[in-house]
Motif scaffolding. Structure first.
Motif, PDB file in Angstrom:
ATOM      1  N   GLY B   4       0.788  -1.227   0.000  1.00 56.33           N
ATOM      2  CA  GLY B   4       0.000   0.000   0.000  1.00 56.33           C
ATOM      3  C   GLY B   4       0.814   1.268   0.000  1.00 56.33           C
ATOM      4  N   THR B   5       2.098   1.168  -0.243  1.00 63.12           N
ATOM      5  CA  THR B   5       2.898   2.395  -0.304  1.00 63.12           C
ATOM      6  C   THR B   5       3.716   2.416  -1.592  1.00 63.12           C
ATOM      7  OG1 THR B   5       4.690   1.300   0.860  1.00 63.12           O
ATOM      8  CG2 THR B   5       3.178   2.613   2.200  1.00 63.12           C
ATOM      9  N   TYR B   6       4.126   3.606  -1.974  1.00 70.57           N
ATOM     10  CA  TYR B   6       5.011   3.740  -3.127  1.00 70.57           C
ATOM     11  C   TYR B   6       6.417   3.969  -2.636  1.00 70.57           C
ATOM     12  CZ  TYR B   6       0.913   4.296  -6.001  1.00 70.57           C
ATOM     13  OH  TYR B   6      -0.257   4.084  -6.643  1.00 70.57           O
ATOM     14  N   LYS B   7       7.365   3.378  -3.359  1.00 68.18           N
ATOM     15  CA  LYS B   7       8.750   3.727  -3.064  1.00 68.18           C
ATOM     16  C   LYS B   7       8.954   5.152  -3.545  1.00 68.18           C
ATOM     17  CE  LYS B   7      11.069  -0.706  -3.680  1.00 68.18           C
ATOM     18  NZ  LYS B   7      11.682  -1.523  -4.718  1.00 68.18           N
ATOM     19  N   PRO B   8       9.376   6.049  -2.653  1.00 71.18           N
ATOM     20  CA  PRO B   8       9.578   7.421  -3.126  1.00 71.18           C
ATOM     21  C   PRO B   8      10.739   7.462  -4.127  1.00 71.18           C
ATOM     22  CG  PRO B   8      10.300   7.167  -0.838  1.00 71.18           C
ATOM     23  CD  PRO B   8       9.730   5.855  -1.262  1.00 71.18           C
ATOM     24  N   LEU B   9      10.507   8.136  -5.241  1.00 69.07           N
ATOM     25  CA  LEU B   9      11.554   8.259  -6.254  1.00 69.07           C
ATOM     26  C   LEU B   9      12.302   9.562  -6.037  1.00 69.07           C
ATOM     27  CD1 LEU B   9       9.835   7.396  -9.657  1.00 69.07           C
ATOM     28  CD2 LEU B   9      11.596   6.061  -8.496  1.00 69.07           C
ATOM     29  N   SER B  10      13.585   9.549  -6.322  1.00 66.49           N
ATOM     30  CA  SER B  10      14.330  10.806  -6.212  1.00 66.49           C
ATOM     31  C   SER B  10      13.950  11.717  -7.375  1.00 66.49           C
ATOM     32  CB  SER B  10      15.830  10.530  -6.243  1.00 66.49           C
ATOM     33  OG  SER B  10      16.237  10.253  -7.566  1.00 66.49           O
ATOM     34  N   GLU B  11      14.088  13.007  -7.165  1.00 67.78           N
ATOM     35  CA  GLU B  11      13.770  13.973  -8.227  1.00 67.78           C
ATOM     36  C   GLU B  11      14.639  13.726  -9.450  1.00 67.78           C
ATOM     37  OE1 GLU B  11      13.355  18.089  -7.535  1.00 67.78           O
ATOM     38  OE2 GLU B  11      11.437  17.724  -6.532  1.00 67.78           O
ATOM     39  N   ASP B  12      15.880  13.320  -9.210  1.00 70.74           N
ATOM     40  CA  ASP B  12      16.785  13.088 -10.344  1.00 70.74           C
ATOM     41  C   ASP B  12      16.255  11.987 -11.254  1.00 70.74           C
ATOM     42  OD1 ASP B  12      18.422  15.068  -9.579  1.00 70.74           O
ATOM     43  OD2 ASP B  12      19.953  13.774  -8.636  1.00 70.74           O
ATOM     44  N   ILE B  13      15.796  10.911 -10.647  1.00 73.88           N
ATOM     45  CA  ILE B  13      15.256   9.802 -11.455  1.00 73.88           C
ATOM     46  C   ILE B  13      13.998  10.244 -12.195  1.00 73.88           C
ATOM     47  CG2 ILE B  13      14.157   7.514 -11.322  1.00 73.88           C
ATOM     48  CD1 ILE B  13      16.141   6.786  -9.158  1.00 73.88           C
ATOM     49  N   ARG B  14      13.134  10.980 -11.495  1.00 74.35           N
ATOM     50  CA  ARG B  14      11.887  11.449 -12.133  1.00 74.35           C
ATOM     51  C   ARG B  14      12.204  12.353 -13.318  1.00 74.35           C
ATOM     52  NH1 ARG B  14       7.798  14.056  -8.174  1.00 74.35           N
ATOM     53  NH2 ARG B  14       6.421  13.741  -9.967  1.00 74.35           N
ATOM     54  N   LYS B  15      13.187  13.224 -13.133  1.00 75.43           N
ATOM     55  CA  LYS B  15      13.566  14.144 -14.219  1.00 75.43           C
ATOM     56  C   LYS B  15      14.153  13.376 -15.396  1.00 75.43           C
ATOM     57  CE  LYS B  15      14.492  18.296 -11.547  1.00 75.43           C
ATOM     58  NZ  LYS B  15      15.512  19.077 -10.862  1.00 75.43           N
ATOM     59  N   GLU B  16      14.974  12.404 -15.085  1.00 76.71           N
ATOM     60  CA  GLU B  16      15.634  11.624 -16.140  1.00 76.71           C
ATOM     61  C   GLU B  16      14.583  10.864 -16.970  1.00 76.71           C
ATOM     62  OE1 GLU B  16      18.860   9.098 -14.600  1.00 76.71           O
ATOM     63  OE2 GLU B  16      18.152   7.655 -16.110  1.00 76.71           O
ATOM     64  N   ARG B  17      13.624  10.270 -16.284  1.00 77.32           N
ATOM     65  CA  ARG B  17      12.590   9.514 -16.999  1.00 77.32           C
ATOM     66  C   ARG B  17      11.682  10.440 -17.806  1.00 77.32           C
ATOM     67  NH1 ARG B  17      11.139   5.043 -12.284  1.00 77.32           N
ATOM     68  NH2 ARG B  17      13.175   4.018 -12.375  1.00 77.32           N
ATOM     69  N   ALA B  18      11.382  11.596 -17.232  1.00 72.66           N
ATOM     70  CA  ALA B  18      10.560  12.577 -17.965  1.00 72.66           C
ATOM     71  C   ALA B  18      11.286  12.999 -19.238  1.00 72.66           C
ATOM     72  CB  ALA B  18      10.282  13.784 -17.079  1.00 72.66           C
ATOM     73  N   LYS B  19      12.601  13.202 -19.106  1.00 73.55           N
ATOM     74  CA  LYS B  19      13.405  13.610 -20.260  1.00 73.55           C
ATOM     75  C   LYS B  19      13.383  12.522 -21.330  1.00 73.55           C
ATOM     76  CE  LYS B  19      16.674  16.698 -19.314  1.00 73.55           C
ATOM     77  NZ  LYS B  19      17.851  17.227 -18.661  1.00 73.55           N
ATOM     78  N   THR B  20      13.527  11.279 -20.892  1.00 77.42           N
ATOM     79  CA  THR B  20      13.482  10.149 -21.831  1.00 77.42           C
ATOM     80  C   THR B  20      12.165  10.164 -22.582  1.00 77.42           C
ATOM     81  OG1 THR B  20      14.813   8.858 -20.295  1.00 77.42           O
ATOM     82  CG2 THR B  20      13.643   7.618 -22.004  1.00 77.42           C
ATOM     83  N   LEU B  21      11.063  10.318 -21.843  1.00 80.06           N
ATOM     84  CA  LEU B  21       9.733  10.288 -22.474  1.00 80.06           C
ATOM     85  C   LEU B  21       9.557  11.433 -23.475  1.00 80.06           C
ATOM     86  CD1 LEU B  21       6.369   9.457 -20.763  1.00 80.06           C
ATOM     87  CD2 LEU B  21       6.504  11.350 -22.348  1.00 80.06           C
ATOM     88  N   VAL B  22       9.905  12.638 -23.053  1.00 78.38           N
ATOM     89  CA  VAL B  22       9.667  13.799 -23.937  1.00 78.38           C
ATOM     90  C   VAL B  22      10.613  13.746 -25.142  1.00 78.38           C
ATOM     91  CG1 VAL B  22       9.652  16.332 -24.083  1.00 78.38           C
ATOM     92  CG2 VAL B  22       8.681  15.179 -22.085  1.00 78.38           C
ATOM     93  N   ASN B  23      11.807  13.190 -24.962  1.00 76.85           N
ATOM     94  CA  ASN B  23      12.703  13.018 -26.119  1.00 76.85           C
ATOM     95  C   ASN B  23      12.083  12.115 -27.181  1.00 76.85           C
ATOM     96  OD1 ASN B  23      14.712  14.724 -25.376  1.00 76.85           O
ATOM     97  ND2 ASN B  23      15.951  13.145 -24.348  1.00 76.85           N
ATOM     98  N   VAL B  24      11.383  11.078 -26.719  1.00 73.85           N
ATOM     99  CA  VAL B  24      10.702  10.200 -27.684  1.00 73.85           C
ATOM    100  C   VAL B  24       9.625  10.995 -28.424  1.00 73.85           C
ATOM    101  CG1 VAL B  24       9.411   8.053 -28.030  1.00 73.85           C
ATOM    102  CG2 VAL B  24      11.058   8.212 -26.168  1.00 73.85           C
TER     103      VAL B  24
END
Lengths: 187, 175
Positions: B4-24
């Motif tokens: 019932g909980t989420y592993k908190p993600l670091s901002e760096d990982i979130r930014k990196e994944r967002a960048k990957t997605l928007v690059n596509v």
């Protein structure tokens, strides 16, 4: 003024580089009877979205004049959409509201429009020019001026309730989208 | 997560994944964006805003569907971002406008109310969300950290080929 007179006037006066987006219900069906798919996007369903579709087209095709035609019930359904129009201010958008203070397509129930000065609110939200007209000649003067001067323009047209009800419905909606897409591709 | 909980993600990982997605998105020639913000997509929306994609935020998801339809008819390749709450709120607009007229739009939709959700008002939405997508017969892909590029590309391919909306499902804990 009758709904049909205004619609005929729009199609008579509109320039070659224009398209009409018409709302679901009697307005769209009457437009469809008048011009079918000739630079006309009949929005069947998605009530309220005329101004939003028009905005999406107008921002991306600045040389095309986008004429959105809807009723008072329709504009009240997506009033928030006017905020985005007012912020982006597309010069090539003419927003026409045929106001009979009723939901005529569904049987003539009253709308809140008599309590709301639509053209005043449009002005406050950032439309460049807003007006209300009561006669066909007033409408034609304002419409021609809008085409020449640009906008975004908001014209509330006070019309009578009623009009033709036995109107056609399109069967092939993809054809309507393809026809508009093809026209826009050339601009 | 099962507990019932989420592993908190670091901002760096979130930014990196967002960048990957928007690059596509950019590689696939997406050039117009509209939508309503969602906290989970914060960095994705930030990347869109800072890219060469023309970004016209909307005030409500149904409106975003209209703006997206217009932009798509005008020849743009369009992305619309929102939460499933707003997507579900706009089903009629998506059905009658995008699906019926064959107007392609790529949706990025956050799946709130997925297993592990702590905001209980999302649970009903979350329970029905994927079933609704199946009933709508729109292509959709639930992204995980390792298939961001694959999932987004797959959705764009389907949407272009079938000329209908496709949905990239964004989960909390992945973005």
């Amino acid at each position: 003024m009758k709904r049909r007179e205004v619609l005929e006037s729009i199609f008579k006066l509109r320039p070659e580089n224009s398209i009409v987006i018409s709302t679901t219900g009697l307005i769209g069906r009457e437009c469809f009877e008048l011009v079918k798919n000739d630079r006309h996007f009949y929005m069947a369903g998605s009530m309220g979205l005329v101004s939003s579709i028009a905005l999406g087209i107008a921002l991306n095709k600045p040389r095309v004049i986008v004429i959105g035609v809807e009723g008072d019930g329709s504009i009240l359904m997506n009033f928030g959409g006017l905020i985005t129009v007012g912020v982006w201010k597309p010069k090539n958008f003419i927003h026409i509201v045929l106001d009979n203070s009723s939901y005529d397509s569904t049987g003539g129930m009253k709308t809140y429009s008599p309590k709301v000065k639509l053209e005043h609110i449009a002005k406050v939200l950032g439309y460049e020019h807003t007006t209300v007209v009561y006669t066909l000649s007033e409408f034609e003067t304002e419409f021609k001026k809008s085409i020449e001067e640009g906008g975004p323009v908001f014209i509330r047209v006070v019309i009578e309730k009623g009009g033709k009800r036995n109107l056609p419905r399109p069967k092939n909606l993809k054809e309507i989208a393809d026809s508009i897409r093809n026209f826009l591709q050339r601009w | 997560m099962r507990d019932g909980t989420y592993k908190p993600l670091s901002e760096d990982i979130r930014k990196e994944r967002a960048k990957t997605l928007v690059n596509v998105l950019i590689k696939e020639n997406i050039d117009f964006a509209t939508g309503v913000p969602c906290a989970v997509q914060k960095f994705i929306i930030g990347e869109i805003e800072n890219s060469r994609i023309l970004h016209v935020p909307s005030v409500r998801e149904g409106e975003a569907v209209g703006i997206a339809a217009g932009a798509s008819l005008a020849g743009r390749k369009v992305v619309a971002y929102m939460q499933n709450s707003g997507f579900l709120n706009s089903i009629h607009d998506i059905n009658s406008l995008l699906i019926s007229y064959h107007i392609p739009v790529l949706f990025l939709v956050t799946w709130r109310g997925a297993p592990g959700e702590d905001a209980v008002h999302h649970l009903q939405d979350g329970k029905m969300f994927l079933k609704v997508l199946m009933e709508m017969e729109v292509p959709f892909f639930v992204l995980s950290p390792h298939n961001i590029e694959k999932g987004v590309k797959w959705c764009i391919r389907k949407m272009t080929k079938k000329e209908i909306p496709a949905v990239v499902v964004i989960k909390r804990g992945v973005f």
